[in-house]
Design a protein around this motif. Structure first.
Motif, PDB file in Angstrom:
ATOM      1  N   LYS A   1     -17.203  69.631 137.127  1.00  0.00           N
ATOM      2  CA  LYS A   1     -18.471  68.917 136.984  1.00  0.00           C
ATOM      3  C   LYS A   1     -19.462  69.722 136.144  1.00  0.00           C
ATOM      4  O   LYS A   1     -20.377  69.164 135.583  1.00  0.00           O
ATOM      5  CB  LYS A   1     -19.048  68.493 138.328  1.00  0.00           C
ATOM      6  N   ASP A   2     -19.280  71.012 136.081  1.00  0.00           N
ATOM      7  CA  ASP A   2     -20.040  71.812 135.128  1.00  0.00           C
ATOM      8  C   ASP A   2     -19.302  73.113 134.870  1.00  0.00           C
ATOM      9  O   ASP A   2     -18.300  73.403 135.520  1.00  0.00           O
ATOM     10  CB  ASP A   2     -21.480  72.063 135.614  1.00  0.00           C
TER      11      ASP A   2
ATOM     12  N   ASP B   1     -19.426  77.335 134.239  1.00  0.00           N
ATOM     13  CA  ASP B   1     -20.125  78.610 134.356  1.00  0.00           C
ATOM     14  C   ASP B   1     -19.391  79.629 133.498  1.00  0.00           C
ATOM     15  O   ASP B   1     -18.169  79.580 133.363  1.00  0.00           O
ATOM     16  CB  ASP B   1     -20.106  79.098 135.812  1.00  0.00           C
TER      17      ASP B   1
ATOM     18  N   ARG C   1     -29.078  71.035 135.688  1.00  0.00           N
ATOM     19  CA  ARG C   1     -27.782  71.228 136.336  1.00  0.00           C
ATOM     20  C   ARG C   1     -27.861  70.607 137.700  1.00  0.00           C
ATOM     21  O   ARG C   1     -28.921  70.544 138.303  1.00  0.00           O
ATOM     22  CB  ARG C   1     -27.485  72.726 136.467  1.00  0.00           C
TER      23      ARG C   1
HETATM   24 MG    MG Z   1     -20.257  75.264 139.824  1.00  0.00          MG
END
Ligand code: MG
Ligand code: ATP
Length: 423
Positions: free
Chosen positions: A50-51, A53, A418
């Motif tokens: 979903k995102d 890093d 975010r």
């Molecule tokens: Mg995360």
């Protein structure tokens, strides 16, 4: 440690453009940089992250200097948010965990061993060991297509195991939120909790009471708004961390009464909405989870002679106040939760003169949904919901049409965000 590069595990297209650009840029400037954590875990599980890093050897200032659109955020530890198109990549410097020999520098802990600040930079090895779970300590170099797996995370993913890195009780004392994370990943991924990871929770769960209320609410959102709230709730309850999470007094009523059915329907309802891609609001679930406590107090006030509508209002105010001491529910949700409660006796009355106003109420739909759940679980009969179903059919354009002042206020916001910004 295992590294693999022979046949690439992932394709470049598995990563977002922003993540690829950030890694490339940092490496171009001579730093080490990897996609790390949840994104690598999810890709190994065949899921869409979903995102993304990124972890790097560059310190926050150096990271900031590499990008035009970057800002340093975070108190507990510094993170750099790099904005790329509509996406925000969270970039962190390799850090080492907290141990006595390093505690002079920039790490600080409380008496119970809780980490208050954690900005001691380190190597990739140290960074891997300070992470919470083996399945989250995976690094992927998107330039050379190499996976770095120091702690057996890939084997645990394949075996479906959530395992804390290091001694579980120590790691929970350092940061009690890790107990919630363990449960969240166990429920969401349907993984088993490794035995010590699981048993240590009973030693340290009381420390959850010391977590700052704002951080607890951030975690609450991740636990309950991610589409797996029903299994998560069950696992939290099984490990007796529901009360420290949701608050003491109000939870007594919540757990004692026959509310379980209503709660599990509300949780499943929320999960289904997430699965269908429909919008969910924490306000509805909060209103449902704390409804038994609110109703309980409202009945007591009514017995003391307060008129029904007033009793519900006072009770809602008191419960919301009590809950917020512990769980910092932002005002926009706590006010909505109270509105949903206030609407319950008003829906019940079905006063002809008030029908249109109530239908237009910003939280009518959520209040109606709570009423439906109550009818299913409290043996109330269905006259009231049948009445409001009819009204909605007659005046569909009115339903929820009254904007709250807050919505108008929020209209102008367009900065990309975010989904979760706290660690
Ligand atoms: Mg995360
Ligand atoms: P999600 O898919 O829910 O975002 P995630 O693993 O990416 O899962 P984040 O909360 O975004 O979770 O955290 C990113 C990474 O930071 C984690 O994968 C983990 O390595 C590390 N991390 C987060 N919280 C902690 C913590 N409390 N203690 C140690 N490491 C943590």
């Amino acid at each position: 440690m295992s590294t693999e590069s022979s046949s690439p595990l992932f394709r470049a297209s598995d990563f977002s453009r922003g993540a690829l650009q950030v890694v490339e840029r940092l490496q171009h400037e001579g730093f080490d940089a990897f996609v790390v954590g949840g994104a690598v875990r999810d890709l190994l599980l065949g899921k869409q992250p979903k995102d993304f890093d990124v972890a790097t050897s560059a310190n926050p200032e150096q990271i900031k200097d590499c990008f035009r659109n970057a800002r340093i955020v975070g108190r507990r530890f510094q993170i750099v948010h790099v904005r790329s198109g509509g996406e925000i990549i969270e970039v962190t410097t390799f850090r080492r965990g907290h141990d006595v020999s390093h505690s002079g520098q920039d790490a600080k802990s409380s008496q119970s061993g809780r980490l208050l600040r954690d900005n001691v930079y380190g190597t990739l090895d140290e960074d891997a060991r300070r992470r919470d779970l083996t399945i989250n300590a995976l690094y992927y170099d998107t330039e050379t297509h190499t996976l770095i797996d120091q702690l057996g995370g890939r084997t645990d993913i394949e075996a479906g195991i959530v395992r804390i890195i290091g001694d579980p009780a120590d790691r929970y004392r350092e940061d009690p939120v890790r107990m919630l994370r363990v449960i969240r990943f166990g429920a969401r991924l349907q993984f088993k909790l490794e035995s010590k990871t699981e048993t240590a929770i009973s030693e340290t769960r009381s420390l959850l009471r010391d977590i700052p209320s704002a951080r607890l609410f951030d975690e609450w959102l991740k636990l309950f708004m991610n589409g797996f709230s029903a299994p998560t709730f069950a696992l939290l309850r099984a490990h007796e961390v529901l009360i420290p999470l949701m608050g003491n007094g109000v939870c007594d009523a919540l757990i004692r009464t026959s509310a379980e059915h209503l709660q599990s329907l509300a949780l499943r309802n929320t999960d289904q909405r997430v699965a269908d891609g429909r919008p969910v609001t924490p306000a509805f679930l909060l209103a449902a989870l704390y409804w038994p406590a609110t109703e309980h107090r409202a009945s007591a006030l009514a017995e003391e002679g307060e008129p029904t509508i007033q009793a519900m209002h006072s009770s809602g105010q008191q419960i919301a106040h009590d809950v917020c001491q512990h769980l910092a529910i932002p005002k926009r949700f706590s006010l909505a939760m109270r509105d949903i409660w206030d609407l319950q006796p008003r829906l019940e009355r079905r006063q002809p003169k008030k029908v249109k106003d109530l239908l237009a109420h910003r939280w009518f739909r959520a209040a109606f949904d709570l009423r439906l759940l109550r009818e299913e679980t409290e043996a109330l009969g269905s006259d009231c919901s049948a009445f409001w179903t009819l009204q909605q059919q007659q005046f569909p354009e009115l339903v929820g049409s009254a904007r709250s002042r807050h919505d108008d206020h929020r209209k102008g916001r367009s900065r990309p965000q975010r989904r979760n910004q706290s660690k």
